[in-house]
Scaffold this motif. Structure first.
Motif, PDB file in Angstrom:
ATOM      1  N   ASP A  47       0.835  -1.205   0.000  1.00 41.12           N
ATOM      2  CA  ASP A  47       0.000   0.000   0.000  1.00 41.12           C
ATOM      3  C   ASP A  47       0.872   1.257   0.000  1.00 41.12           C
ATOM      4  O   ASP A  47       0.620   2.213  -0.748  1.00 41.12           O
ATOM      5  CB  ASP A  47      -0.905  -0.031   1.236  1.00 41.12           C
ATOM      6  N   TYR A  48       1.914   1.230   0.841  1.00 38.93           N
ATOM      7  CA  TYR A  48       2.808   2.388   0.948  1.00 38.93           C
ATOM      8  C   TYR A  48       3.515   2.640  -0.384  1.00 38.93           C
ATOM      9  O   TYR A  48       3.606   3.773  -0.862  1.00 38.93           O
ATOM     10  CB  TYR A  48       3.836   2.135   2.053  1.00 38.93           C
ATOM     11  N   ASN A  49       4.017   1.549  -0.990  1.00 42.72           N
ATOM     12  CA  ASN A  49       4.742   1.712  -2.257  1.00 42.72           C
ATOM     13  C   ASN A  49       3.822   2.117  -3.401  1.00 42.72           C
ATOM     14  O   ASN A  49       4.251   2.795  -4.338  1.00 42.72           O
ATOM     15  CB  ASN A  49       5.509   0.424  -2.586  1.00 42.72           C
ATOM     16  N   GLN A  50       2.560   1.718  -3.311  1.00 38.75           N
ATOM     17  CA  GLN A  50       1.583   2.179  -4.312  1.00 38.75           C
ATOM     18  C   GLN A  50       1.477   3.702  -4.251  1.00 38.75           C
ATOM     19  O   GLN A  50       1.459   4.390  -5.269  1.00 38.75           O
ATOM     20  CB  GLN A  50       0.219   1.537  -4.017  1.00 38.75           C
ATOM     21  N   GLN A  51       1.433   4.219  -3.043  1.00 33.51           N
ATOM     22  CA  GLN A  51       1.360   5.669  -2.835  1.00 33.51           C
ATOM     23  C   GLN A  51       2.643   6.343  -3.309  1.00 33.51           C
ATOM     24  O   GLN A  51       2.601   7.414  -3.927  1.00 33.51           O
ATOM     25  CB  GLN A  51       1.131   5.954  -1.345  1.00 33.51           C
ATOM     26  N   GLN A  52       3.780   5.707  -3.053  1.00 31.17           N
ATOM     27  CA  GLN A  52       5.063   6.266  -3.493  1.00 31.17           C
ATOM     28  C   GLN A  52       5.085   6.403  -5.018  1.00 31.17           C
ATOM     29  O   GLN A  52       5.494   7.439  -5.555  1.00 31.17           O
ATOM     30  CB  GLN A  52       6.217   5.352  -3.062  1.00 31.17           C
TER      31      GLN A  52
ATOM     32  N   THR B  21       2.547   6.650  -7.021  1.00 28.83           N
ATOM     33  CA  THR B  21       1.602   7.699  -7.418  1.00 28.83           C
ATOM     34  C   THR B  21       2.252   9.075  -7.324  1.00 28.83           C
ATOM     35  O   THR B  21       1.981   9.960  -8.142  1.00 28.83           O
ATOM     36  CB  THR B  21       0.357   7.654  -6.496  1.00 28.83           C
ATOM     37  N   GLU B  22       3.117   9.242  -6.321  1.00 24.90           N
ATOM     38  CA  GLU B  22       3.768  10.537  -6.122  1.00 24.90           C
ATOM     39  C   GLU B  22       5.089  10.661  -6.874  1.00 24.90           C
ATOM     40  O   GLU B  22       5.818  11.645  -6.704  1.00 24.90           O
ATOM     41  CB  GLU B  22       4.007  10.760  -4.619  1.00 24.90           C
TER      42      GLU B  22
ATOM     43  N   SER C  24       4.706   5.049   9.668  1.00 25.28           N
ATOM     44  CA  SER C  24       3.412   4.616   9.128  1.00 25.28           C
ATOM     45  C   SER C  24       3.035   3.235   9.677  1.00 25.28           C
ATOM     46  O   SER C  24       1.918   3.032  10.185  1.00 25.28           O
ATOM     47  CB  SER C  24       3.505   4.585   7.597  1.00 25.28           C
TER      48      SER C  24
ATOM     49  N   GLU D 101       3.072  12.823   5.622  1.00 21.60           N
ATOM     50  CA  GLU D 101       2.023  13.132   4.643  1.00 21.60           C
ATOM     51  C   GLU D 101       1.906  14.637   4.431  1.00 21.60           C
ATOM     52  O   GLU D 101       1.696  15.111   3.313  1.00 21.60           O
ATOM     53  CB  GLU D 101       0.675  12.586   5.119  1.00 21.60           C
TER      54      GLU D 101
ATOM     55  N   ASN E 293       2.311  16.723   0.971  1.00 20.19           N
ATOM     56  CA  ASN E 293       1.260  17.608   0.444  1.00 20.19           C
ATOM     57  C   ASN E 293       1.708  19.066   0.410  1.00 20.19           C
ATOM     58  O   ASN E 293       0.886  19.958   0.208  1.00 20.19           O
ATOM     59  CB  ASN E 293       0.004  17.491   1.316  1.00 20.19           C
TER      60      ASN E 293
END
Lengths: 224, 129
Positions: free
Chosen positions: A32-37, A39-40, A55, A157, A161
């Motif tokens: 999940d964390y790497n999916q977010q990474q 995306t960014e 996290s 986070e 942002n």
């Protein structure tokens, strides 16, 4: 060895399940964390880096604190509060700390009683409340861990942002801290309430957490 | 006892280790602004995160080493504070705030030339992601 496993099967099984499920949480959380990474536009992080991250720590600690709060409250409140018909409650006429004789304390201790049950003063107080105190201490430590790790994860986070990080004082009042806390508390309280009440009318044959199947709904403090 | 020990270990590893990596992050931030002030576009672009670099080139319609010099980034001031949380860092200088993220080869600037907007995210002259 075989005998040891059989006589400690409950603790061993739950301990093993805990380790397996914690590992599962770590792998799922990493994905999940790497999916977010991704995306960014940021690189993946390693398993070792993730399991030492704020996290992961916050996700673990927020569940631990609520579980230990549940046990702490249940242990202490069942001294004074009873539930008619529930195997989770003691008999209705035993409300309170009960007599020394009932509790096998001091002169009423028998030959098999723990040493500290024969003691007096602070030692007896500590031993007589040790289960609740330890559960309460683990709850507090886990909640503090959730606060510290949760703030670090939240601030990560915030920076992602392009926002300022929060000080400890700000995070103590932040919705993120209280949302993490209260969403876990409510589920634990619901679970205890439903267990105490459902066990009045429902049975699980052979379970120590249920009344014997044929026991009356009105029977209180009877476990299978 | 195990359950008491583990949170303590977690705390050490995870908690807001605000200054760990802070010096490295602020060095990269200063390198970017110093390079821009020296008209050294190539060095400046080497400090940018890949996505930031790509978005700068796309929005400017020219190579990064030229586009970065047109962004009116301020001259490097004194570092007044650095916060590091996980993969991210915020470096505050007199006159600018920068946001950086960690990559395999070190810190890279994700956003620079940032000014605060109250409770909203910073408004940044150069920004990726």
């Amino acid at each position: 060895m075989k005998r040891f496993v059989k006589e400690n099967a409950l603790g061993l099984t739950f301990g093993l399940l805990f380790v397996v499920v914690l590992a599962g949480q770590a792998y799922a959380g990493l994905a999940d964390y790497n999916q977010q990474q991704l995306t960014e536009g940021l690189p993946r992080i390693s398993f070792a880096r993730y399991v030492t991250s704020a996290s992961f720590g916050a996700d673990v600690a927020e569940n631990w604190q609520s579980e230990y709060l549940q046990f702490f409250l249940f242990i202490f409140l069942t001294v004074w509060l009873v539930q008619k018909g529930s195997p989770e409650s003691k008999n209705l006429d035993k409300v309170g700390r009960e007599s020394d004789q009932d509790q096998k304390i001091g002169p009423y201790a028998d030959e098999n009683s723990p040493k500290w049950a024969r003691a007096s003063g602070v030692r007896l107080f500590l031993f007589a409340n040790s289960l609740g105190l330890v559960m309460g201490a683990i709850f507090l430590l886990s909640w503090i861990a959730q606060f510290i790790a949760g703030r670090a994860a939240f601030n990560e986070e915030q920076l992602g942002n392009l926002e300022d990080p929060m000080s400890p004082g700000q995070y103590l009042m932040a919705p993120d801290f209280w949302n993490r806390t209260l969403q876990n508390w409510q589920s634990e309280l619901l679970a205890v309430a439903s267990m105490a009440i459902l066990a009045i009318y429902l049975r699980q044959r052979g379970s120590s957490q249920s009344k014997p199947v044929g026991t009356a709904h009105t029977a209180t403090g009877v476990e299978g | 006892m195990l359950k008491l020990t583990v949170p303590a270990v977690l705390l050490l590893g995870l908690a807001g280790c605000g200054s760990v990596g802070g010096e490295a992050a602020s060095a990269v931030a200063v390198r970017l602004l110093t390079a821009v002030a020296s008209d050294d576009g190539a060095t400046a672009c080497a400090t940018l995160a890949p996505q930031t670099r790509a978005e700068l080139e796309e929005s400017a319609g020219q190579p990064c080493d030229r586009a970065i010099l047109d962004e009116d980034l301020p001259a490097p001031g004194t570092v007044t504070g650095t916060d590091v949380y996980g993969q991210w860092a915020q470096v505050r200088l007199t006159g600018d705030t920068l946001f950086l993220a960690t990559f395999p080869d070190g810190w890279r600037v994700v956003a620079a030339g940032c000014t605060p907007r109250g409770s909203r995210p910073y408004d940044c002259a150069v920004q990726g992601g």
